[in-house]
Design a protein around this motif. Structure first.
Motif, PDB file in Angstrom:
ATOM      1  N   ALA A 161     -51.154   2.575  -1.398  1.00 40.56           N
ATOM      2  CA  ALA A 161     -51.795   2.845  -2.693  1.00 40.56           C
ATOM      3  C   ALA A 161     -53.320   2.837  -2.631  1.00 40.56           C
ATOM      4  O   ALA A 161     -53.980   3.608  -3.332  1.00 40.56           O
ATOM      5  CB  ALA A 161     -51.302   1.846  -3.736  1.00 40.56           C
ATOM      6  N   TYR A 162     -53.908   1.968  -1.804  1.00 40.97           N
ATOM      7  CA  TYR A 162     -55.375   1.925  -1.748  1.00 40.97           C
ATOM      8  C   TYR A 162     -55.924   3.139  -1.010  1.00 40.97           C
ATOM      9  O   TYR A 162     -56.915   3.745  -1.430  1.00 40.97           O
ATOM     10  CB  TYR A 162     -55.848   0.629  -1.092  1.00 40.97           C
ATOM     11  N   LEU A 163     -55.265   3.540   0.071  1.00 41.94           N
ATOM     12  CA  LEU A 163     -55.692   4.734   0.807  1.00 41.94           C
ATOM     13  C   LEU A 163     -55.591   5.978  -0.072  1.00 41.94           C
ATOM     14  O   LEU A 163     -56.462   6.851  -0.043  1.00 41.94           O
ATOM     15  CB  LEU A 163     -54.832   4.899   2.059  1.00 41.94           C
ATOM     16  N   SER A 164     -54.543   6.043  -0.897  1.00 41.23           N
ATOM     17  CA  SER A 164     -54.349   7.225  -1.750  1.00 41.23           C
ATOM     18  C   SER A 164     -55.281   7.241  -2.950  1.00 41.23           C
ATOM     19  O   SER A 164     -55.436   8.274  -3.607  1.00 41.23           O
ATOM     20  CB  SER A 164     -52.903   7.271  -2.248  1.00 41.23           C
ATOM     21  N   LEU A 170     -56.325  -5.530  -5.277  1.00 37.66           N
ATOM     22  CA  LEU A 170     -55.789  -6.076  -4.038  1.00 37.66           C
ATOM     23  C   LEU A 170     -55.963  -7.587  -3.945  1.00 37.66           C
ATOM     24  O   LEU A 170     -55.277  -8.251  -3.164  1.00 37.66           O
ATOM     25  CB  LEU A 170     -56.474  -5.434  -2.820  1.00 37.66           C
ATOM     26  N   TYR A 171     -56.883  -8.137  -4.723  1.00 36.27           N
ATOM     27  CA  TYR A 171     -57.223  -9.551  -4.573  1.00 36.27           C
ATOM     28  C   TYR A 171     -56.042 -10.447  -4.940  1.00 36.27           C
ATOM     29  O   TYR A 171     -55.414 -10.262  -5.986  1.00 36.27           O
ATOM     30  CB  TYR A 171     -58.420  -9.920  -5.447  1.00 36.27           C
ATOM     31  N   VAL A 172     -55.760 -11.432  -4.097  1.00 40.00           N
ATOM     32  CA  VAL A 172     -54.719 -12.423  -4.389  1.00 40.00           C
ATOM     33  C   VAL A 172     -55.093 -13.208  -5.635  1.00 40.00           C
ATOM     34  O   VAL A 172     -54.253 -13.488  -6.496  1.00 40.00           O
ATOM     35  CB  VAL A 172     -54.528 -13.367  -3.183  1.00 40.00           C
ATOM     36  N   MET A 173     -56.363 -13.574  -5.736  1.00 36.12           N
ATOM     37  CA  MET A 173     -56.907 -14.214  -6.936  1.00 36.12           C
ATOM     38  C   MET A 173     -58.271 -13.602  -7.209  1.00 36.12           C
ATOM     39  O   MET A 173     -59.075 -13.445  -6.290  1.00 36.12           O
ATOM     40  CB  MET A 173     -57.049 -15.730  -6.748  1.00 36.12           C
ATOM     41  N   GLN A 174     -58.530 -13.239  -8.459  1.00 33.54           N
ATOM     42  CA  GLN A 174     -59.825 -12.695  -8.832  1.00 33.54           C
ATOM     43  C   GLN A 174     -60.883 -13.806  -8.741  1.00 33.54           C
ATOM     44  O   GLN A 174     -60.560 -14.998  -8.878  1.00 33.54           O
ATOM     45  CB  GLN A 174     -59.773 -12.139 -10.252  1.00 33.54           C
ATOM     46  N   ARG A 194     -56.975  -1.896   9.096  1.00 34.70           N
ATOM     47  CA  ARG A 194     -56.602  -3.283   8.880  1.00 34.70           C
ATOM     48  C   ARG A 194     -57.332  -3.917   7.710  1.00 34.70           C
ATOM     49  O   ARG A 194     -56.854  -4.863   7.110  1.00 34.70           O
ATOM     50  CB  ARG A 194     -56.892  -4.075  10.167  1.00 34.70           C
ATOM     51  N   THR A 195     -58.525  -3.394   7.383  1.00 34.31           N
ATOM     52  CA  THR A 195     -59.361  -4.017   6.366  1.00 34.31           C
ATOM     53  C   THR A 195     -59.732  -3.019   5.269  1.00 34.31           C
ATOM     54  O   THR A 195     -59.588  -1.805   5.430  1.00 34.31           O
ATOM     55  CB  THR A 195     -60.664  -4.557   6.985  1.00 34.31           C
ATOM     56  N   ILE A 196     -60.223  -3.553   4.163  1.00 36.56           N
ATOM     57  CA  ILE A 196     -60.721  -2.707   3.078  1.00 36.56           C
ATOM     58  C   ILE A 196     -61.819  -1.787   3.602  1.00 36.56           C
ATOM     59  O   ILE A 196     -61.851  -0.585   3.285  1.00 36.56           O
ATOM     60  CB  ILE A 196     -61.243  -3.582   1.913  1.00 36.56           C
ATOM     61  N   GLU A 197     -62.703  -2.329   4.420  1.00 35.82           N
ATOM     62  CA  GLU A 197     -63.800  -1.519   4.973  1.00 35.82           C
ATOM     63  C   GLU A 197     -63.269  -0.378   5.832  1.00 35.82           C
ATOM     64  O   GLU A 197     -63.775   0.751   5.762  1.00 35.82           O
ATOM     65  CB  GLU A 197     -64.724  -2.410   5.799  1.00 35.82           C
ATOM     66  N   ASP A 198     -62.220  -0.646   6.637  1.00 40.56           N
ATOM     67  CA  ASP A 198     -61.611   0.419   7.446  1.00 40.56           C
ATOM     68  C   ASP A 198     -61.162   1.573   6.554  1.00 40.56           C
ATOM     69  O   ASP A 198     -61.426   2.750   6.834  1.00 40.56           O
ATOM     70  CB  ASP A 198     -60.383  -0.113   8.205  1.00 40.56           C
ATOM     71  N   VAL A 199     -60.449   1.228   5.479  1.00 35.98           N
ATOM     72  CA  VAL A 199     -59.885   2.271   4.614  1.00 35.98           C
ATOM     73  C   VAL A 199     -60.985   3.016   3.866  1.00 35.98           C
ATOM     74  O   VAL A 199     -60.900   4.235   3.666  1.00 35.98           O
ATOM     75  CB  VAL A 199     -58.852   1.670   3.639  1.00 35.98           C
ATOM     76  N   GLN A 200     -62.035   2.331   3.469  1.00 34.06           N
ATOM     77  CA  GLN A 200     -63.146   3.006   2.799  1.00 34.06           C
ATOM     78  C   GLN A 200     -63.762   4.075   3.701  1.00 34.06           C
ATOM     79  O   GLN A 200     -64.114   5.169   3.239  1.00 34.06           O
ATOM     80  CB  GLN A 200     -64.201   1.977   2.372  1.00 34.06           C
ATOM     81  N   LYS A 201     -63.869   3.771   4.981  1.00 37.49           N
ATOM     82  CA  LYS A 201     -64.423   4.745   5.934  1.00 37.49           C
ATOM     83  C   LYS A 201     -63.491   5.946   6.095  1.00 37.49           C
ATOM     84  O   LYS A 201     -63.939   7.091   6.174  1.00 37.49           O
ATOM     85  CB  LYS A 201     -64.654   4.076   7.293  1.00 37.49           C
ATOM     86  N   ILE A 205     -47.623   1.253   9.851  1.00 37.48           N
ATOM     87  CA  ILE A 205     -48.971   1.659   9.453  1.00 37.48           C
ATOM     88  C   ILE A 205     -49.167   3.158   9.646  1.00 37.48           C
ATOM     89  O   ILE A 205     -49.652   3.874   8.758  1.00 37.48           O
ATOM     90  CB  ILE A 205     -50.038   0.882  10.255  1.00 37.48           C
ATOM     91  N   GLY A 206     -48.784   3.666  10.829  1.00 34.22           N
ATOM     92  CA  GLY A 206     -48.958   5.090  11.100  1.00 34.22           C
ATOM     93  C   GLY A 206     -48.159   5.974  10.171  1.00 34.22           C
ATOM     94  O   GLY A 206     -48.661   6.972   9.647  1.00 34.22           O
ATOM     95  N   LEU A 207     -46.899   5.617   9.944  1.00 34.73           N
ATOM     96  CA  LEU A 207     -46.038   6.432   9.085  1.00 34.73           C
ATOM     97  C   LEU A 207     -46.480   6.377   7.627  1.00 34.73           C
ATOM     98  O   LEU A 207     -46.475   7.398   6.923  1.00 34.73           O
ATOM     99  CB  LEU A 207     -44.582   5.980   9.220  1.00 34.73           C
ATOM    100  N   GLU A 208     -46.867   5.197   7.154  1.00 32.74           N
ATOM    101  CA  GLU A 208     -47.347   5.091   5.777  1.00 32.74           C
ATOM    102  C   GLU A 208     -48.623   5.891   5.589  1.00 32.74           C
ATOM    103  O   GLU A 208     -48.793   6.602   4.585  1.00 32.74           O
ATOM    104  CB  GLU A 208     -47.572   3.623   5.424  1.00 32.74           C
TER     105      GLU A 208
END
Length: 413
Positions: A54-57, A65-69, A134-141, A160-163
């Motif tokens: 969902a975050y990548l899309s 995504l935060y466990v606790m705000q 693996r990280t939020i920063e990875d996906v942002q890039k 991970i690859g298939l998703e």
């Protein structure tokens, strides 16, 4: 071994779901002392499974995504320090030495350092357009390069690859997925399930290649991937999903026992009675499997994190769980319970060759030890119960879709 009280300090190293749950559980259990979470990333503890979905899309934002705000953390008085790396644990002095030169004392410590994405061991893997996920920063890039028509090569045919492939092809990218083994998901399921997902991805437009041995990259940044058979695949960027390396170095340097993870007992405690560990980085005894196991699972991270918190407060509750996993791809939900590797009998319920929902059951010596279900949430719910019980079920009844799973989950009188 110290006992905790209102003047005590518990430090959690690692801001993933295991660390976040451990800290939150301390408060839920009424611990009134100081709770500190130290995380190497800027963000407070967050959920990683949505990163490749969902975050990548773009379907969800970072805060979801935060466990606790941050406001929740403040409300229950949990101190979070991001961009903070622990350099060393001084067990004798019960002090953490941080990379910035400062120190932090603790009465009890939870190591929840998780793992890091395994990098490709070939030249060029450090290029600016080769990404781990693996990280939020990875996906942002990665998201910054996601334009319709762009060519992406995904290395790795695991979850991970298939998703990632499912999301990116839906976004209009030209996706090539390379898996070195003869089939995708080879480490976690049987050929029938692998063949189903390979077909689904190919029908969706993914150029999925199994038995593909990566030889190298061309260009800086990378503009082509080369395979061992001489094949050349032009690409705009590369996403790598080839597994996880457990972050055990901090514990290892502190002299704690390491064996495919930080070794803990059934109470999530290390050899040091004041140090606990939880999540992907741990190797724990599993009553269900009858052996020690290291699990890369959100469920394990959350439940073991909570168990660590309760046990350091003196609850003496053994951590016993049946592992389960899931993966979302397109409109499909793959849910798995148990570990199927040791099965001696496999039963199909439904036909993966013709339907987009089915179940696979794994038995050993007549007992149900694991199940994989595809888009059958109700059957998965009953399968979890049956696997936990080690139920002995007639394989013919498992295969017969006219017999409700609910009736199989009812204990005999």
């Amino acid at each position: 071994m110290s006992e905790l009280n209102a003047d005590s300090t518990v430090v959690v190293v690692g801001a993933g779901q295991a660390g976040g749950e451990a800290a939150a559980e301390l408060r839920r259990q009424g611990f009134a002392g100081r709770v500190i979470i130290l995380g190497e990333e800027a963000q407070p503890p967050y959920k990683r499974p949505p990163l490749s979905k969902a975050y990548l899309s773009g379907a969800v934002n970072e805060e979801s995504l935060y466990v606790m705000q941050p406001a929740q953390l403040a409300k229950v008085n949990i101190e979070f320090r991001g961009n903070t790396k622990v350099a060393r644990i001084d067990r004798a002095g019960k002090t953490l030495h941080l990379a910035d030169g400062s120190t932090q004392a603790y009465d009890k410590l939870v190591i929840a350092t998780g793992g890091r994405a395994r990098p490709l061991p070939i030249p060029g893997a450090d290029a600016s357009n080769v990404f781990l996920l693996r990280t939020i920063e990875d996906v942002q890039k990665i998201k910054a390069l996601c334009e319709p028509g762009k060519r992406v090569t995904i290395v790795g045919g695991g979850f991970i690859g298939l998703e990632g492939a499912a999301v990116l092809v839906k976004m209009g990218l030209k996706v090539t997925l390379l898996e070195g083994l003869p089939r995708v998901l080879a480490r976690v399921t049987v050929p029938e399930v692998s063949a189903f997902f390979e077909r689904v991805h190919r029908e969706a437009g993914v150029d999925l290649r199994t038995g593909a041995q990566l030889a190298g990259f061309e260009g800086t940044p990378v503009n082509a991937v080369t395979l061992a058979d001489g094949t050349r695949i032009e690409t705009d960027f590369v996403v790598v999903g080839i597994g996880l390396i457990a972050n055990t170095e901090l514990a290892d340097e502190a002299g704690l026992k390491i064996d495919n993870g930080i070794v803990v007992d059934e109470h999530a405690r290390t050899e040091d009675p004041d140090i606990y560990a939880a999540g992907d980085c741990t190797n724990h005894p599993s009553a269900f499997l009858g052996r020690n196991v290291r699990l890369e699972s959100v469920q394990n991270a959350m439940e073991q994190g909570r168990a660590a918190a309760r046990n350091m407060l003196g609850k003496v509750e053994p951590y016993r769980t049946v592992p389960w996993f899931w993966s979302d791809q397109y409109d499909l939900k793959l849910q798995m319970v148990g570990i199927s590797g040791a099965h001696d009998n496999m039963v199909l319920r439904g036909d993966p060759a013709t339907a987009r929902n089915f179940a696979v059951f794994y038995l050993k010596d007549g007992k149900l030890i694991a199940a994989d279900t595809v888009s059958r949430p109700q059957e998965f719910m009953f399968a979890k119960k049956l696997v936990a019980e080690g139920a002995v079920i007639d394989p013919a009844k498992l295969a017969d879709e006219s017999i409700p799973m609910k009736s199989l989950a009812t204990p005999a009188a």
